[in-house]
Each structure stands twice: as structure tokens, then as C-alpha cells.
Design a protein around this motif. Structure first.
Motif, PDB file in Angstrom:
ATOM      1  N   GLY A  38      -1.289  -6.811  -9.392  1.00 19.34           N
ATOM      2  CA  GLY A  38      -2.380  -6.558 -10.333  1.00 19.34           C
ATOM      3  C   GLY A  38      -2.569  -7.657 -11.348  1.00 19.34           C
ATOM      4  N   LYS A  39      -2.042  -8.832 -11.058  1.00 21.81           N
ATOM      5  CA  LYS A  39      -2.138  -9.945 -12.008  1.00 21.81           C
ATOM      6  C   LYS A  39      -3.600 -10.283 -12.287  1.00 21.81           C
ATOM      7  CE  LYS A  39      -0.139 -14.486 -12.971  1.00 21.81           C
ATOM      8  NZ  LYS A  39       0.753 -15.564 -12.488  1.00 21.81           N
ATOM      9  N   GLY A  40      -3.936 -10.368 -13.570  1.00 18.40           N
ATOM     10  CA  GLY A  40      -5.302 -10.683 -13.965  1.00 18.40           C
ATOM     11  C   GLY A  40      -6.144  -9.476 -14.292  1.00 18.40           C
ATOM     12  N   LEU A  41      -5.647  -8.282 -13.929  1.00 19.62           N
ATOM     13  CA  LEU A  41      -6.424  -7.070 -14.198  1.00 19.62           C
ATOM     14  C   LEU A  41      -6.268  -6.600 -15.639  1.00 19.62           C
ATOM     15  CD1 LEU A  41      -5.808  -4.917 -10.984  1.00 19.62           C
ATOM     16  CD2 LEU A  41      -7.900  -6.117 -11.627  1.00 19.62           C
ATOM     17  N   GLY A  42      -5.136  -6.895 -16.238  1.00 20.04           N
ATOM     18  CA  GLY A  42      -4.855  -6.363 -17.566  1.00 20.04           C
ATOM     19  C   GLY A  42      -3.889  -5.208 -17.462  1.00 20.04           C
ATOM     20  N   GLU A  43      -3.011  -5.086 -18.437  1.00 16.89           N
ATOM     21  CA  GLU A  43      -1.929  -4.098 -18.382  1.00 16.89           C
ATOM     22  C   GLU A  43      -2.439  -2.676 -18.231  1.00 16.89           C
ATOM     23  OE1 GLU A  43       1.942  -2.657 -21.040  1.00 16.89           O
ATOM     24  OE2 GLU A  43       0.751  -4.399 -21.618  1.00 16.89           O
ATOM     25  N   ASN A  44      -3.407  -2.273 -19.038  1.00 16.13           N
ATOM     26  CA  ASN A  44      -3.901  -0.902 -18.967  1.00 16.13           C
ATOM     27  C   ASN A  44      -4.597  -0.614 -17.642  1.00 16.13           C
ATOM     28  OD1 ASN A  44      -2.976  -0.304 -21.532  1.00 16.13           O
ATOM     29  ND2 ASN A  44      -4.890  -0.924 -22.522  1.00 16.13           N
ATOM     30  N   ALA A  97       5.298  -6.602   2.459  1.00 17.14           N
ATOM     31  CA  ALA A  97       5.839  -7.956   2.289  1.00 17.14           C
ATOM     32  C   ALA A  97       4.723  -8.996   2.225  1.00 17.14           C
ATOM     33  CB  ALA A  97       6.803  -8.284   3.429  1.00 17.14           C
ATOM     34  N   LEU A  98       3.517  -8.615   2.629  1.00 23.45           N
ATOM     35  CA  LEU A  98       2.378  -9.544   2.611  1.00 23.45           C
ATOM     36  C   LEU A  98       1.643  -9.544   1.276  1.00 23.45           C
ATOM     37  CD1 LEU A  98       0.852  -8.703   6.129  1.00 23.45           C
ATOM     38  CD2 LEU A  98       2.440 -10.557   5.548  1.00 23.45           C
ATOM     39  N   ILE A  99       1.997  -8.637   0.377  1.00 24.55           N
ATOM     40  CA  ILE A  99       1.288  -8.506  -0.890  1.00 24.55           C
ATOM     41  C   ILE A  99       1.618  -9.691  -1.808  1.00 24.55           C
ATOM     42  CG2 ILE A  99       0.968  -7.097  -2.963  1.00 24.55           C
ATOM     43  CD1 ILE A  99       1.835  -4.668  -1.253  1.00 24.55           C
ATOM     44  N   GLY A 100       0.576 -10.365  -2.263  1.00 26.28           N
ATOM     45  CA  GLY A 100       0.760 -11.486  -3.178  1.00 26.28           C
ATOM     46  C   GLY A 100       0.007 -11.264  -4.473  1.00 26.28           C
ATOM     47  N   GLU A 101      -0.162 -12.317  -5.243  1.00 20.66           N
ATOM     48  CA  GLU A 101      -0.847 -12.217  -6.528  1.00 20.66           C
ATOM     49  C   GLU A 101      -2.305 -11.750  -6.339  1.00 20.66           C
ATOM     50  OE1 GLU A 101      -0.643 -15.708  -8.870  1.00 20.66           O
ATOM     51  OE2 GLU A 101       1.543 -15.660  -9.099  1.00 20.66           O
ATOM     52  N   GLY A 102      -2.682 -10.744  -7.112  1.00 19.38           N
ATOM     53  CA  GLY A 102      -4.047 -10.235  -7.083  1.00 19.38           C
ATOM     54  C   GLY A 102      -4.351  -9.283  -5.942  1.00 19.38           C
ATOM     55  N   ASP A 103      -3.359  -8.996  -5.083  1.00 18.13           N
ATOM     56  CA  ASP A 103      -3.598  -8.123  -3.924  1.00 18.13           C
ATOM     57  C   ASP A 103      -3.389  -6.654  -4.286  1.00 18.13           C
ATOM     58  OD1 ASP A 103      -4.145 -10.302  -2.293  1.00 18.13           O
ATOM     59  OD2 ASP A 103      -2.066 -10.506  -1.620  1.00 18.13           O
ATOM     60  N   TRP A 104      -3.978  -6.227  -5.397  1.00 19.96           N
ATOM     61  CA  TRP A 104      -3.756  -4.847  -5.833  1.00 19.96           C
ATOM     62  C   TRP A 104      -4.351  -3.827  -4.867  1.00 19.96           C
ATOM     63  CZ3 TRP A 104      -7.999  -1.812  -6.524  1.00 19.96           C
ATOM     64  CH2 TRP A 104      -9.219  -2.449  -6.706  1.00 19.96           C
ATOM     65  N   LEU A 105      -5.487  -4.165  -4.254  1.00 18.37           N
ATOM     66  CA  LEU A 105      -6.108  -3.224  -3.325  1.00 18.37           C
ATOM     67  C   LEU A 105      -5.248  -3.041  -2.074  1.00 18.37           C
ATOM     68  CD1 LEU A 105      -8.451  -1.410  -2.583  1.00 18.37           C
ATOM     69  CD2 LEU A 105      -9.662  -3.411  -1.665  1.00 18.37           C
ATOM     70  N   LEU A 106      -4.738  -4.153  -1.534  1.00 17.68           N
ATOM     71  CA  LEU A 106      -3.835  -4.064  -0.380  1.00 17.68           C
ATOM     72  C   LEU A 106      -2.595  -3.266  -0.749  1.00 17.68           C
ATOM     73  CD1 LEU A 106      -2.909  -4.870   2.472  1.00 17.68           C
ATOM     74  CD2 LEU A 106      -2.010  -7.002   1.478  1.00 17.68           C
ATOM     75  N   ALA A 107      -2.050  -3.524  -1.940  1.00 20.52           N
ATOM     76  CA  ALA A 107      -0.865  -2.797  -2.384  1.00 20.52           C
ATOM     77  C   ALA A 107      -1.145  -1.306  -2.485  1.00 20.52           C
ATOM     78  CB  ALA A 107      -0.401  -3.339  -3.737  1.00 20.52           C
TER      79      ALA A 107
END
Length: 424
Positions: A38-44, A97-107
Motif C-alpha cells: 500500500g505504499k503511496g496510499l497513505g496510512e489511513n 510472493a509476487l506482491i511488490g510496492e503499490g500492489d495493494w489490489l493484488l495483495a
């Protein structure tokens, strides 16, 4: 006597899939989701997305479980359903294991699939208890299942934490790459240790065979019938209502423990350590409670575990530091598995064996919807009082009501009601 190989195979599945809850849901993925996916989305925003992920998964499981349970009963395919959902959950874990930075939807998608694999699979796994253990052994076997789950989940979590914290020692390029490999190990672990159940557990076959198409149609009809049919088992109905209350209290303690600890300043490292303590203490204590359930009676021992939960929640109100949190984690490990195992074995005794998957599916959906109450009450009280301590204290009510309602359940009569359908 029960088939020892079947019992061992059944036990190993709890060892197998508990790693998903301990490593992915409770310890590692929430942090990875917040810091990496979730990097870049903001903590909340990441917190809201994570909560929505859990809600969507729970809703899907709640809708699917009774339908799938009815299908499994009609077709005699509980083992096949466990196998399917184990494969689904393990693949979702490995793909994480494929989840990287910004891949919140995949996660989120993978966590939802993994949670469906875990929760839906457990509906059929729980229902298989009536096939692998005789009535006299169900308390003991059910407790052993939770105990092996604690040991298996705790063992892999310990290895996973070491991989992340000492990533260079294990040959990884970074902590992030180590975390990705951790997700892979969960999937492999789950798939590998599910094999004994598939190989050795044999379920009783239905009186008449039914095609998959007919089963689907009958499942929807049977779902509606379940709501009406449960009235024929008054002791089961009374127990289920009591179960909704005390189980909601237990689940709220589980899902809110980390958030509560964090809110009063407990660091993440200490929270993970506390989870490990719970897992390790849970193994021997769950076996112990299972043994005493056979000697003292399941209902009496369940009373003891619920009373201890009242003590835990009360002490939680006064908690100040990590040392206090470790003490509470030890107490939770002492009673958590025992209470859940005994509650499950009592329910297994009260459901008609020919409709085990159907009624366990019904318990799953009803528990999913009733479980909204605990966190809601916690949030409502904490919000209005501006104190999470008072919020945690409010959970005492769930255990008190559960204990009071449990007193009105006649287990001997309930078992007779459940077996009556066998002779019809």
C-alpha cells in the motif's frame, strides 16, 4: 475406536493451515500491506483497505459455507472440498510472493482467496470430526487438532520471523525479499501437510447418490430448510445462541489484541513475540483441556475457559507495558485453543451426523454475521468514552451472557435429539 491414521491425517490439517493465520493474517501481511503493497496510499487509506479486504472475504465465506456444506452432505464429498480449498489457499499464499510496492489490489485479492481457502475449508474440516472420531473421543481429538494447529503455526511463524529479521544470514538481498519468500513457505507448508488428510480420512457416504447439478439445486432448498429444521433440535439451538455470544467474545479478543496493544504503545516486535507465546503455550494447554474435558465433562471445562477469559479481559484493562502483554498472551494461549476445541466438539455431538456439513456451514454463516457485534461494541464504547481500555472491558458482557445461556443447554438430551434422525 477411531482409525488412528484417519485421526492423525485430520490433525495434520490443523497443523497445515494454521500457518496462514499466524504468518499471513496476524503477523506479517498486515505490516507488509501497509509498508510495501500500500505504499503511496497513505496510512489511513491502507488501514481502511485492509479492513475492507477482511470484510469482503468474511462475507463471501458466510454466503458460500452453508451452500457448500449442503452440497458436501448430499454428495459425500467433504474431503474433496477440503482438498479444493487447501489448494486454493496454498496457491494464493505462494502467489503472494509476487506482491511488490503499490500492489495493494493484488495483495487484497490474494488475501481474500487465501481466507476463503482457509475458512471455507475449515467448514468441511470441522464437519469431518464426526467421521474420524467416535463420540467418546471427540473432545480429545478436537482439542488435539487445535493443539497441533498452535504448534504448526507457531513453528513456521518462528522460522518466518527469523527469515525476515536475519534476512542477510539466510542469503536474501533484503528484508522485503525475505518476506516474499515467507509467503511462499506458507503455501508450501499448507499444501504439504494437507496430504495426510486427503490420503487417510474416509467419510461416511450418503444414503443415496446425487449428481452435482441436483446437489446445487437441493443445496439452495436445503439452506432454507436448515433455518426451519434447527427448531427440531432445541438443545442445539440453545447452544448455538450461547455460542454466538461467547465465541464473539473470543474472536474479538483475537482480532483486537494487536490493535489494542498497539494503541497503548506496545511495539510491533513485542506484538509478534506475544503471538509466538500464545502459539507455544496453546499447544500443551489445549491438549490438557481436552483431557480434562473427557474426565470432568466438556460443559464444565468450557465454563472454566470462559471464566478465565473474563479474567483476561479484566487484566487487559489494567495493562501498561510489553511485560503485561506477554502475561496476557500466555493466559490467552492457555485457554484459547481449549475453549474453541471444546466448543467445536460439543457442537459436533449436538448436530445430526447425516447433516454435519450442513449444520457446520450454518454455524459458519451465523457466526460470521454475529461476529460483527464484538468489534462494533468495542468500537462504540471506545469511541464514546475515548478509551480503548473501557472498550476492551466491554467484552466481558459477551462471556457473561454466553455462560448464562450455556446453563440452559442439556447436552445429554441434545445428543439424543441429534441421533434420533439416524434411526428414522
Amino acid at each position: 475406536m477411531s482409525d488412528r491414521k484417519a485421526v492423525r491425517g485430520w490433525l495434520m490439517y490443523d497443523w497445515a493451515n494454521s500457518a496462514f493465520v499466524t504468518t499471513i493474517i496476524a503477523a506479517v501481511m498486515p505490516v507488509y500491506y501497509d509498508k510495501v503493497a500500500g505504499k503511496g496510499l497513505g496510512e489511513n487509506v491502507t488501514t481502511v483497505y485492509w479492513a475492507n479486504t477482511q470484510s469482503i472475504a468474511a462475507l463471501i465465506v458466510a454466503i458460500l459455507s452453508p451452500i457448500l456444506g449442503a452440497i458436501a452432505d448430499y454428495t459425500g464429498s467433504k474431503v474433496k472440498f477440503v482438498s479444493f480449498f487447501a489448494i486454493l489457499g496454498s496457491i494464493a499464499s505462494m502467489l503472494a510472493a509476487l506482491i511488490g510496492e503499490g500492489d495493494w489490489l493484488l495483495a487484497s485479492v490474494l488475501v481474500i482467496l487465501g481466507t476463503i481457502g482457509f475458512a471455507a475449508g475449515n467448514t468441511f474440516y470441522d464437519a469431518l470430526l464426526v467421521d474420524v472420531a467416535s463420540p467418546a473421543e471427540r473432545d480429545k481429538v478436537s482439542a488435539q487438532g487445535y493443539a497441533w494447529g498452535y504448534l504448526g503455526g507457531g513453528l513456521l511463524l518462528g522460522i518466518n520471523v527469523a527469515m525476515i529479521q536475519a534476512w542477510d544470514t539466510f542469503g536474501f538481498s533484503s528484508s522485503e525479499s525475505a518476506t516474499r519468500m515467507v509467503f511462499l513457505t506458507v503455501g508450501v507448508w499448507w499444501l504439504l501437510f494437507a496430504i495426510p488428510l486427503v490420503r487417510h480420512v474416509k467419510e461416511r457416504k450418503p444414503a443415496s447418490s446425487t449428481s452435482a447439478g441436483q446437489a446445487v439445486k437441493q443445496a439452495f432448498t436445503r439452506l432454507a430448510q436448515t433455518f426451519r429444521r434447527i427448531k427440531r433440535y432445541p438443545e442445539l439451538l440453545k447452544y448455538m445462541i450461547a455460542y454466538w455470544f461467547f465465541n464473539d467474545g473470543i474472536n474479538t479478543v483475537i482480532v483486537m489484541a494487536t490493535a489494542y496493544g498497539s494503541s497503548i504503545g506496545i511495539e510491533m516486535g513485542s506484538l509478534i513475540t506475544a503471538l509466538l507465546i500464545t502459539q507455544l503455550v496453546g499447544f500443551p494447554s489445549t491438549l490438557l483441556f481436552g483431557r480434562y474435558a473427557s474426565k470432568l465433562g466438556a460443559k464444565k471445562v468450557l465454563y472454566i475457559t470462559l471464566a478465565l477469559y473474563i479474567v483476561i479481559v479484566t487484566l487487559g484493562f489494567f495493562m501498561e507495558n510489553a511485560a503485561h502483554f506477554f502475561i496476557l498472551a500466555t493466559l490467552v494461549g492457555l485457554v484459547q485453543g481449549g475453549s474453541q476445541a471444546i466448543a467445536r466438539s460439543i457442537y459436533a455431538d449436538l448436530v445430526p451426523p447425516v447433516r454435519a456439513a450442513e449444520f457446520f456451514g450454518f454455524l459458519t454463516i451465523s457466526s460470521k454475521f454475529s461476529s460483527v457485534a464484538g468489534p462494533f461494541v468495542f468500537a462504540l464504547v471506545a469511541g464514546n468514552t475515548d478509551s480503548s481500555r473501557i472498550g476492551i472491558l466491554s467484552l466481558i458482557g459477551f462471556f457473561v451472557v454466553g455462560i448464562v445461556l450455556l446453563r440452559f443447554v442439556n447436552l445429554s438430551k441434545g445428543k439424543q435429539e441429534a441421533l434420533a434422525e439416524e434411526s428414522v
